[in-house]
Design a protein around this motif. Structure first.
Motif, mmCIF file in Angstrom:
data_model
loop_
_atom_site.group_PDB
_atom_site.id
_atom_site.type_symbol
_atom_site.label_atom_id
_atom_site.label_comp_id
_atom_site.label_asym_id
_atom_site.label_seq_id
_atom_site.Cartn_x
_atom_site.Cartn_y
_atom_site.Cartn_z
ATOM 1 N N ALA A 162 0.915 -1.015 0.093
ATOM 2 C CA ALA A 162 -0.081 0.148 -0.020
ATOM 3 C C ALA A 162 0.737 1.212 0.128
ATOM 4 C CB ALA A 162 -0.820 0.042 1.240
ATOM 5 N N MET A 163 1.941 1.368 0.918
ATOM 6 C CA MET A 163 2.816 2.465 0.800
ATOM 7 C C MET A 163 3.509 2.841 -0.361
ATOM 8 S SD MET A 163 4.171 2.745 4.898
ATOM 9 C CE MET A 163 4.989 0.981 4.803
ATOM 10 N N LEU A 164 4.050 1.775 -0.933
ATOM 11 C CA LEU A 164 4.950 2.074 -2.044
ATOM 12 C C LEU A 164 4.399 1.771 -3.442
ATOM 13 C CD1 LEU A 164 8.014 0.458 -0.711
ATOM 14 C CD2 LEU A 164 7.561 2.609 -0.977
ATOM 15 N N GLY A 165 2.863 1.381 -3.473
ATOM 16 C CA GLY A 165 2.155 1.322 -4.614
ATOM 17 C C GLY A 165 2.284 0.104 -5.580
ATOM 18 N N THR A 166 3.064 -0.838 -5.000
ATOM 19 C CA THR A 166 3.298 -2.263 -5.885
ATOM 20 C C THR A 166 3.670 -3.201 -4.899
ATOM 21 O OG1 THR A 166 4.763 -2.927 -7.523
ATOM 22 C CG2 THR A 166 5.553 -0.952 -6.021
ATOM 23 N N PRO A 167 3.514 -4.516 -5.228
ATOM 24 C CA PRO A 167 3.881 -5.418 -4.330
ATOM 25 C C PRO A 167 5.219 -5.906 -4.534
ATOM 26 C CG PRO A 167 2.707 -6.389 -6.322
ATOM 27 C CD PRO A 167 2.633 -4.754 -6.375
#
Length: 426
Positions: A162-167
């Motif tokens: 969620a925080m970095l926008g990518t898994p």
């Protein structure tokens, strides 16, 4: 050699994806909720209250006042809230032991106060504590057979996604931080956490979460960039290592005040002095400030950019050492951007995109001591995968610079490591 643990069946993996998806969605909602609460309080402190008092909310003296007030409020939270604000984020990694449910509101309050008040820390440490605490409770209630290390991987991966926008970042971090704690094949172990991280990323974007796209120019590699990137990244690593050297002594110095209300308030006052020197661009977690700095880069002189780098690193040390709750990766990324902008201003022939990515690589590597996360951060900020081969080469001298450098993490003695912090009540 021992045989590897057998791989779970596709049916087992598929069933595990359902609760992991729910955890990921919940992590995104939690992050957006914390961001919104911090934004509302930010508006009160930096817009509504100055307007009501007829003062300039952008004035440096006002920033110093709010930071001191924030220190007092966070100190009061650590003193009075159940659980005393959870783990001291200066002493634990991103993935810390789960906290009791009653502790989590205090962790969230301390985090929101710090984010709104301008403290130079990101949400990553405390918000992972909250997500982990809630996830552990849910799994213990509905899926008690899932091992605790797996639950920690799922909750941590979800919040990183969620925080970095990518898994992708979650996969990189877990391979080095958590992956060795669970038996089995690597991708079998990562399947469920990556489902959580992917769901969190998607839901966060759908909810209108902030993007890390800074709109930097396209980049085409040149041979000379190998040298430029290595020098910038190594300087960033050296500066980050210097900050790390001061972290533990600063932590001990603040703790000599004994009471959290005292040492966090003093920390806020010191941050206020730094704000008087560097301005509001050197405050907060750094995401919005990164966009602001790059959008208005031509208005900063070489000296001003150098001052921003130094003041921000000092603010990261003071914020983490004085008891505020938060992570150091986000502000380290801003510091790396400022260092890259400084290098580009000093030598305009260095492409801005390369300089920024290299600065982020060096500083984040020194502060977070995770090479995967540092490489990912450099690519994430510049938005150009073409810079990745150059960064991979630049990471090698950075590694050498940091070989004997300390981690920006306090290793407390057993008598000092217990929560709550020592207060004069005995």
């Amino acid at each position: 050699m021992t045989d590897a643990a057998p791989s779970p069946s596709p049916a087992v993996l598929a069933r595990s994806a359902v609760p992991a998806t729910l955890v990921g969605a919940g992590a995104a909602v939690l992050l957006v909720g914390i961001d919104e609460l911090a934004h509302l309080l930010h508006e009160v402190w930096w817009s509504h209250l100055p307007d009501a008092l007829g003062v300039d909310g952008d004035a440096r003296w006002w920033a110093a006042l709010i930071l001191t007030l924030t220190g007092a409020l966070v100190g009061l939270t650590l003193w009075k809230a159940p659980g005393h604000g959870g783990h001291d984020t200066a002493t634990v990694e991103l993935a810390s032991p789960p906290l009791p449910l009653r502790t989590l509101p205090g962790v969230a309050v301390a985090l929101v106060l710090g984010l709104a008040g301008g403290v130079s820390l990101g949400p990553e440490g405390p918000i992972i504590m909250v997500a982990t605490g809630l996830t552990v409770v849910a799994y213990r209630r509905f899926l008690p057979a899932v091992p605790l290390p797996v639950v920690l991987m799922i909750s941590t991966a979800a919040m990183l996604g969620a925080m970095l926008g990518t898994p992708v970042a979650a996969a990189l971090v877990l391979t080095s931080v958590l992956g060795g704690n669970v038996p089995g094949q690597l991708w079998d172990r990562l399947f469920t956490p990556l489902v959580a991280a992917g769901a969190a990323s998607v839901v966060y974007h759908l909810l209108g979460g902030a993007s890390w796209d800074m709109g930097l120019p396209d980049y085409t590699a040149q041979w000379v960039d190998l040298l430029s990137a290595s020098v910038i990244a190594s300087v960033g690593a050296a500066l980050g290592a210097a900050a790390a050297w001061t972290f533990t002594p600063a932590h001990r110095a603040f703790r000599r005040l004994r009471h959290p209300l005292l040492y966090v308030t003093v920390g806020g006052a010191v941050l206020g002095v730094l704000a008087l020197i560097g301005g509001q661009i050197t405050m907060f977690k750094g995401a919005e400030e990164t966009a602001e700095l790059l959008a208005d880069l031509d208005s900063y002189t070489v000296g001003a950019l150098a001052l921003i780098v130094v003041v921000k690193l000092a603010a990261i040390v003071v914020s983490g050492a004085s008891g505020f709750r938060g992570g150091r990766i986000f502000p380290a990324m801003f510091t790396g951007v400022a260092l890259g902008a400084f290098a580009h201003a000093l030598v305009p022939g260095i492409p801005l995109t390369l300089a920024v990515a290299s600065g982020v690589l060096g500083v984040v590597f020194a502060v977070g001591r995770d090479g995967w996360l540092a490489l990912f951060g450099g690519v994430l900020i510049c938005g150009a995968v073409t810079v990745l081969p150059i960064l991979c080469v630049a990471a090698l001298p950075v590694w050498l610079v940091l070989t004997r450098a300390p981690h920006m993490l306090v290793h407390e003695e057993p008598a000092e490591a217990s929560e709550p912090p020592a207060v004069p009540t005995r």
